[in-house]
Motif scaffolding. Structure first.
Motif, mmCIF file in Angstrom:
data_model
loop_
_atom_site.group_PDB
_atom_site.id
_atom_site.type_symbol
_atom_site.label_atom_id
_atom_site.label_comp_id
_atom_site.label_asym_id
_atom_site.label_seq_id
_atom_site.Cartn_x
_atom_site.Cartn_y
_atom_site.Cartn_z
ATOM 1 N N ALA A 33 0.825 -1.205 0.000
ATOM 2 C CA ALA A 33 0.000 0.000 0.000
ATOM 3 C C ALA A 33 0.863 1.260 0.000
ATOM 4 O O ALA A 33 0.508 2.257 -0.630
ATOM 5 C CB ALA A 33 -0.932 -0.002 1.209
ATOM 6 N N CYS A 34 2.011 1.206 0.662
ATOM 7 C CA CYS A 34 2.889 2.381 0.710
ATOM 8 C C CYS A 34 3.366 2.782 -0.683
ATOM 9 O O CYS A 34 3.465 3.977 -0.994
ATOM 10 C CB CYS A 34 4.066 2.141 1.646
ATOM 11 N N LEU A 37 0.453 4.357 -2.550
ATOM 12 C CA LEU A 37 0.282 5.726 -2.053
ATOM 13 C C LEU A 37 1.284 6.674 -2.698
ATOM 14 O O LEU A 37 0.925 7.793 -3.087
ATOM 15 C CB LEU A 37 0.439 5.767 -0.527
ATOM 16 N N THR A 43 -4.322 10.128 0.003
ATOM 17 C CA THR A 43 -4.204 9.830 1.429
ATOM 18 C C THR A 43 -4.414 8.345 1.680
ATOM 19 O O THR A 43 -5.007 7.631 0.862
ATOM 20 C CB THR A 43 -5.236 10.618 2.254
ATOM 21 N N GLN A 44 -3.959 7.892 2.839
ATOM 22 C CA GLN A 44 -4.124 6.500 3.213
ATOM 23 C C GLN A 44 -5.601 6.152 3.339
ATOM 24 O O GLN A 44 -6.030 5.072 2.938
ATOM 25 C CB GLN A 44 -3.370 6.224 4.523
ATOM 26 N N LEU A 47 -7.023 5.649 -0.136
ATOM 27 C CA LEU A 47 -6.572 4.367 -0.672
ATOM 28 C C LEU A 47 -7.344 3.217 -0.029
ATOM 29 O O LEU A 47 -7.787 2.302 -0.729
ATOM 30 C CB LEU A 47 -5.070 4.171 -0.463
ATOM 31 N N SER A 48 -7.538 3.280 1.271
ATOM 32 C CA SER A 48 -8.284 2.220 1.967
ATOM 33 C C SER A 48 -9.683 2.071 1.394
ATOM 34 O O SER A 48 -10.164 0.946 1.196
ATOM 35 C CB SER A 48 -8.368 2.515 3.460
ATOM 36 N N LYS A 67 1.710 -3.190 9.710
ATOM 37 C CA LYS A 67 0.907 -1.999 9.461
ATOM 38 C C LYS A 67 0.394 -1.927 8.022
ATOM 39 O O LYS A 67 -0.622 -1.289 7.751
ATOM 40 C CB LYS A 67 1.771 -0.765 9.777
ATOM 41 N N TRP A 68 1.079 -2.563 7.097
ATOM 42 C CA TRP A 68 0.775 -2.422 5.677
ATOM 43 C C TRP A 68 0.110 -3.670 5.104
ATOM 44 O O TRP A 68 0.245 -4.758 5.634
ATOM 45 C CB TRP A 68 2.043 -2.124 4.882
#
Length: 79
Positions: A33-34, A37, A43-44, A47-48, A67-68
């Motif tokens: 995900a990073c 992004l 923004t996170q 994306l979510s 976390k990812w």
């Protein structure tokens, strides 16, 4: 796939950001995900939201790593 399922998938990918995500995953395989992004400059939270729509539609799968999340395109569900 019946007509309604097909139409639902068209609705899901009828969004510029989600289409970009699908193209990135198609080209790069599994992506953190990073990295998504960084590429999209969103923004996170945004994306979510998009990833939830894509995973609910069965177009993307993910594996959580701390976390990812690492996302992978489910190509056979695109058609």
């Amino acid at each position: 796939m019946n007509n309604q399922e097909f139409l639902n998938k068209i609705k899901v990918i009828n969004d510029n950001t989600r289409l970009e995500i699908i193209q990135m995953l198609s080209k790069n395989g599994t992506m953190c995900a990073c990295k998504i992004l960084e590429e999209l400059n969103i923004t996170q939270g945004t994306l979510s939201h998009h990833m939830k729509v894509l995973t609910t539609a069965g177009l993307v799968t993910f594996v959580k790593d701390g976390k990812w999340c690492h996302y992978t395109l489910v190509k056979e569900n695109l058609c």
